[in-house]
Design a protein around this motif. Structure first.
Motif, PDB file in Angstrom:
ATOM      1  N   LEU A 124      13.882   1.691   0.663  1.00 59.01           N
ATOM      2  CA  LEU A 124      13.106   2.163   1.809  1.00 59.01           C
ATOM      3  C   LEU A 124      11.940   3.029   1.331  1.00 59.01           C
ATOM      4  O   LEU A 124      10.802   2.880   1.816  1.00 59.01           O
ATOM      5  CB  LEU A 124      14.023   2.963   2.745  1.00 59.01           C
ATOM      6  CG  LEU A 124      13.413   3.485   4.047  1.00 59.01           C
ATOM      7  CD1 LEU A 124      12.877   2.345   4.896  1.00 59.01           C
ATOM      8  CD2 LEU A 124      14.464   4.278   4.840  1.00 59.01           C
ATOM      9  N   ALA A 125      12.207   3.904   0.361  1.00 57.87           N
ATOM     10  CA  ALA A 125      11.153   4.782  -0.153  1.00 57.87           C
ATOM     11  C   ALA A 125      10.056   3.959  -0.817  1.00 57.87           C
ATOM     12  O   ALA A 125       8.857   4.225  -0.637  1.00 57.87           O
ATOM     13  CB  ALA A 125      11.746   5.802  -1.135  1.00 57.87           C
ATOM     14  N   ALA A 126      10.446   2.929  -1.565  1.00 57.50           N
ATOM     15  CA  ALA A 126       9.454   2.089  -2.253  1.00 57.50           C
ATOM     16  C   ALA A 126       8.586   1.356  -1.235  1.00 57.50           C
ATOM     17  O   ALA A 126       7.369   1.246  -1.386  1.00 57.50           O
ATOM     18  CB  ALA A 126      10.157   1.097  -3.179  1.00 57.50           C
ATOM     19  N   SER A 127       9.223   0.853  -0.186  1.00 57.38           N
ATOM     20  CA  SER A 127       8.470   0.160   0.872  1.00 57.38           C
ATOM     21  C   SER A 127       7.515   1.125   1.558  1.00 57.38           C
ATOM     22  O   SER A 127       6.346   0.811   1.807  1.00 57.38           O
ATOM     23  CB  SER A 127       9.463  -0.447   1.878  1.00 57.38           C
ATOM     24  OG  SER A 127       8.910  -0.517   3.168  1.00 57.38           O
ATOM     25  N   SER A 128       8.006   2.318   1.817  1.00 59.51           N
ATOM     26  CA  SER A 128       7.211   3.304   2.541  1.00 59.51           C
ATOM     27  C   SER A 128       5.954   3.700   1.760  1.00 59.51           C
ATOM     28  O   SER A 128       4.885   3.903   2.346  1.00 59.51           O
ATOM     29  CB  SER A 128       8.078   4.531   2.835  1.00 59.51           C
ATOM     30  OG  SER A 128       7.363   5.458   3.607  1.00 59.51           O
ATOM     31  N   VAL A 129       6.081   3.793   0.435  1.00 66.53           N
ATOM     32  CA  VAL A 129       4.925   4.133  -0.404  1.00 66.53           C
ATOM     33  C   VAL A 129       3.843   3.056  -0.266  1.00 66.53           C
ATOM     34  O   VAL A 129       2.647   3.360  -0.143  1.00 66.53           O
ATOM     35  CB  VAL A 129       5.356   4.287  -1.888  1.00 66.53           C
ATOM     36  CG1 VAL A 129       4.146   4.280  -2.816  1.00 66.53           C
ATOM     37  CG2 VAL A 129       6.161   5.568  -2.065  1.00 66.53           C
ATOM     38  N   GLN A 130       4.273   1.805  -0.257  1.00 72.97           N
ATOM     39  CA  GLN A 130       3.295   0.707  -0.125  1.00 72.97           C
ATOM     40  C   GLN A 130       2.608   0.734   1.241  1.00 72.97           C
ATOM     41  O   GLN A 130       1.402   0.530   1.354  1.00 72.97           O
ATOM     42  CB  GLN A 130       3.999  -0.638  -0.316  1.00 72.97           C
ATOM     43  CG  GLN A 130       4.466  -0.883  -1.741  1.00 72.97           C
ATOM     44  CD  GLN A 130       5.200  -2.207  -1.874  1.00 72.97           C
ATOM     45  OE1 GLN A 130       6.270  -2.402  -1.283  1.00 72.97           O
ATOM     46  NE2 GLN A 130       4.627  -3.121  -2.633  1.00 72.97           N
ATOM     47  N   VAL A 131       3.404   0.951   2.281  1.00 73.23           N
ATOM     48  CA  VAL A 131       2.854   0.962   3.641  1.00 73.23           C
ATOM     49  C   VAL A 131       1.884   2.132   3.800  1.00 73.23           C
ATOM     50  O   VAL A 131       0.794   1.991   4.373  1.00 73.23           O
ATOM     51  CB  VAL A 131       3.986   1.037   4.688  1.00 73.23           C
ATOM     52  CG1 VAL A 131       3.422   1.196   6.088  1.00 73.23           C
ATOM     53  CG2 VAL A 131       4.864  -0.206   4.596  1.00 73.23           C
ATOM     54  N   GLN A 132       2.285   3.294   3.253  1.00 75.56           N
ATOM     55  CA  GLN A 132       1.429   4.473   3.339  1.00 75.56           C
ATOM     56  C   GLN A 132       0.090   4.214   2.645  1.00 75.56           C
ATOM     57  O   GLN A 132      -0.968   4.633   3.140  1.00 75.56           O
ATOM     58  CB  GLN A 132       2.164   5.653   2.692  1.00 75.56           C
ATOM     59  CG  GLN A 132       1.534   6.999   2.969  1.00 75.56           C
ATOM     60  CD  GLN A 132       1.570   7.373   4.453  1.00 75.56           C
ATOM     61  OE1 GLN A 132       2.621   7.328   5.069  1.00 75.56           O
ATOM     62  NE2 GLN A 132       0.416   7.701   5.027  1.00 75.56           N
ATOM     63  N   ALA A 133       0.130   3.507   1.508  1.00 80.01           N
ATOM     64  CA  ALA A 133      -1.115   3.212   0.783  1.00 80.01           C
ATOM     65  C   ALA A 133      -2.034   2.329   1.640  1.00 80.01           C
ATOM     66  O   ALA A 133      -3.256   2.506   1.647  1.00 80.01           O
ATOM     67  CB  ALA A 133      -0.797   2.524  -0.543  1.00 80.01           C
ATOM     68  N   ARG A 134      -1.448   1.384   2.385  1.00 76.28           N
ATOM     69  CA  ARG A 134      -2.271   0.516   3.249  1.00 76.28           C
ATOM     70  C   ARG A 134      -2.869   1.319   4.403  1.00 76.28           C
ATOM     71  O   ARG A 134      -4.029   1.109   4.788  1.00 76.28           O
ATOM     72  CB  ARG A 134      -1.428  -0.653   3.779  1.00 76.28           C
ATOM     73  CG  ARG A 134      -2.214  -1.651   4.625  1.00 76.28           C
ATOM     74  CD  ARG A 134      -3.245  -2.403   3.796  1.00 76.28           C
ATOM     75  NE  ARG A 134      -4.088  -3.293   4.599  1.00 76.28           N
ATOM     76  CZ  ARG A 134      -5.180  -2.893   5.270  1.00 76.28           C
ATOM     77  NH1 ARG A 134      -5.544  -1.620   5.216  1.00 76.28           N
ATOM     78  NH2 ARG A 134      -5.893  -3.752   5.975  1.00 76.28           N
ATOM     79  N   LEU A 135      -2.083   2.250   4.938  1.00 75.90           N
ATOM     80  CA  LEU A 135      -2.593   3.124   6.005  1.00 75.90           C
ATOM     81  C   LEU A 135      -3.709   4.016   5.474  1.00 75.90           C
ATOM     82  O   LEU A 135      -4.747   4.188   6.122  1.00 75.90           O
ATOM     83  CB  LEU A 135      -1.462   3.994   6.574  1.00 75.90           C
ATOM     84  CG  LEU A 135      -0.548   3.300   7.573  1.00 75.90           C
ATOM     85  CD1 LEU A 135       0.711   4.130   7.811  1.00 75.90           C
ATOM     86  CD2 LEU A 135      -1.272   3.075   8.905  1.00 75.90           C
ATOM     87  N   ASP A 136      -3.506   4.557   4.269  1.00 77.63           N
ATOM     88  CA  ASP A 136      -4.541   5.405   3.663  1.00 77.63           C
ATOM     89  C   ASP A 136      -5.829   4.605   3.493  1.00 77.63           C
ATOM     90  O   ASP A 136      -6.919   5.106   3.780  1.00 77.63           O
ATOM     91  CB  ASP A 136      -4.082   5.938   2.296  1.00 77.63           C
ATOM     92  CG  ASP A 136      -2.985   6.977   2.417  1.00 77.63           C
ATOM     93  OD1 ASP A 136      -2.784   7.493   3.533  1.00 77.63           O
ATOM     94  OD2 ASP A 136      -2.331   7.269   1.399  1.00 77.63           O
ATOM     95  N   ALA A 137      -5.704   3.382   3.031  1.00 74.08           N
ATOM     96  CA  ALA A 137      -6.894   2.544   2.820  1.00 74.08           C
ATOM     97  C   ALA A 137      -7.610   2.312   4.152  1.00 74.08           C
ATOM     98  O   ALA A 137      -8.839   2.363   4.228  1.00 74.08           O
ATOM     99  CB  ALA A 137      -6.501   1.214   2.179  1.00 74.08           C
ATOM    100  N   ALA A 138      -6.844   2.084   5.207  1.00 70.37           N
ATOM    101  CA  ALA A 138      -7.449   1.808   6.522  1.00 70.37           C
ATOM    102  C   ALA A 138      -8.189   3.029   7.058  1.00 70.37           C
ATOM    103  O   ALA A 138      -9.118   2.901   7.847  1.00 70.37           O
ATOM    104  CB  ALA A 138      -6.370   1.370   7.512  1.00 70.37           C
ATOM    105  N   MET A 139      -7.781   4.223   6.630  1.00 73.87           N
ATOM    106  CA  MET A 139      -8.375   5.451   7.165  1.00 73.87           C
ATOM    107  C   MET A 139      -9.271   6.152   6.152  1.00 73.87           C
ATOM    108  O   MET A 139      -9.755   7.240   6.406  1.00 73.87           O
ATOM    109  CB  MET A 139      -7.264   6.411   7.620  1.00 73.87           C
ATOM    110  CG  MET A 139      -6.464   5.874   8.803  1.00 73.87           C
ATOM    111  SD  MET A 139      -5.320   7.100   9.498  1.00 73.87           S
ATOM    112  CE  MET A 139      -3.925   6.916   8.388  1.00 73.87           C
TER     113      MET A 139
END
Lengths: 287, 287
Positions: A7-22
């Motif tokens: 879950l933590a590994a998935s969350s890091v990837q998702v957070q990176a995509r959100l960071d890129a979008a913002m």
């Protein structure tokens, strides 16, 4: 890998995509609040997107925008739910809520922009040819037939003369939390143009189990671990799955729902092990 | 047909599509508030969608969901802007604002669901094969790069030590009102897969003229006709196009922008007459 590590590994990837979008947004309090609201969550909904995509042979890069979208949508709902005119919460994920750290206006606008961002992310061409049903499903799940309806029923319940019945609470929660869970867990099938029905059955059972576990946590949990105020439903005299079924009854029902969720995934065989671990995590979590 | 008659006829059609989209929703205050918030507007943005569609040979039935979508999006923005923590307005379109008629929680949720409804409407298959660029454009126009950014800049201006400059106000308004106008006026070209550039130039000029006219109306208007509180910018000491350019200067600039808008539509010849009439209406309106 243990489920929390997955879950933590998935969350890091998702957070990176959100960071890129913002990344290139303006230097304004509303933008800072959007980033703040997206940080620190467990990332369960994003995990369901990536894992259901993997079940259908879809690479992370072709699903990550959808995972980021559901986390943005979830973050918006939390920011608005925490507002003084709604649940009036000061603490979320162990930190001050957005309206406490900034103010109500910033919280309204940051939530608004996070909902828009969710739909923006779903237009990412990397998601491939089935984006439209994914967008339509998100709109159904989040709007006046789904999440907002659940929240509206929740608010109405606060001024109702009688506590809600079990069917009423079940319907409320199906909207408030169930609809986004179902969207997340079926996203991979939708992206692949496959039948989402097994994952839909899984999500319906798992989402309800999640909410029952939330009510159990509200009674038995540790506020420090949960990072939010607990016991508030009991204080407010609100009907919950625990008040209606008792603690043991609620635990038994959550456990039976996880068995149901597991059975729903039998068409996927052992490949669904991570999804089943996720369902178990949902009822065993401490926050 | 006079332009006000054309606008009224378009608005009736758009309202019917919105009614249809909300027909079978639950009997809850939030749902009633959504319908209330969509009623009684001029319907300018919806008109731009239908008229730009007609310019590209697209029938009303293949554009009406997009017109309804932009009116839902606009309605959401008004409901949230009127909240006590934002502009704190009691009157809108001559009637109590949503949070005055119900409460703040209902207003937050109704606005949230109206934004979701906008995206929902854009997935209507009747809109044809170019829905994805239309959705992506809506997300850009409404979110943290467009309308919400404009609103965020507006809020920041209220606590700023110096009044805004003309470039700053122009940027603020380009986000706050210009972005949705541009989306509306270019929607027909996007739906047709045609070049949206001429309509984009038209919309940029017309949208700015609209905002200048709004500032003029705030000073010279009649609150009864406008159906909302006037003079509030001057009272708050906020910089406006009128405070920066003077009344005559603002009128001259709005008029020059309408000429610009007209010139931008020269590729369409006489077929653009309704769009040109709309631009003239924008600066001559009384509400």
């Amino acid at each position: 890998m243990s489920f929390p590590a997955l879950l933590a590994a998935s969350s890091v990837q998702v957070q990176a995509r959100l960071d890129a979008a913002m990344r290139d947004l303006d230097d304004e309090p509303v933008i800072h609040a959007m980033r703040y609201a997206c940080a620190g969550g467990k990332g369960l909904r994003g995990f369901f997107v990536l894992e259901s995509a993997a079940l259908h042979g879809i690479a992370v890069g072709n699903a990550i925008a959808a995972a980021a979208a559901i986390e943005a949508m979830h973050a918006y709902s939390l920011v608005h739910d925490d507002l003084p005119c709604m649940d009036n919460d000061d603490l979320r994920r162990g930190l001050p809520t957005v309206h406490r750290k900034w103010d109500d206006a910033v919280a309204v606008l940051a939530g608004d922009a996070l909902q828009t961002l969710a739909f923006d992310l779903l237009t990412d061409p990397a998601l491939g040819p089935h984006r439209l049903p994914l967008i339509a499903g998100m709109a159904r799940a989040a709007g006046a037939r789904g999440m907002v309806l659940g929240q509206a029923l929740d608010i109405a319940a606060e001024t109702a003369t009688a506590p809600l019945t079990l069917p009423q609470i079940t319907r409320l929660q199906a909207g408030k939390t169930g609809a986004l869970f179902e969207w997340s867990a079926t996203a991979g099938a939708v992206l692949a143009g496959a039948d989402p029905a097994p994952l839909g059955r899984y999500a319906a059972a798992m989402g309800l189990a999640f909410q029952i576990a939330d009510d159990i946590l509200d009674v038995t949990g540790n506020a420090d671990k949960a990072g939010k105020r607990l016991g508030k439903d009991a204080q407010a005299g609100k009907a919950t799955f625990v008040s209606l079924m008792g603690l043991d009854g609620a635990r038994a029902r959550a456990s039976a729902l996880i068995d149901e969720a597991k059975t729903a995934l039998s068409p996927y065989g052992a490949r669904a092990n991570n999804m089943i671990a996720a369902a178990r995590f949902v009822i065993a979590r401490e926050s």
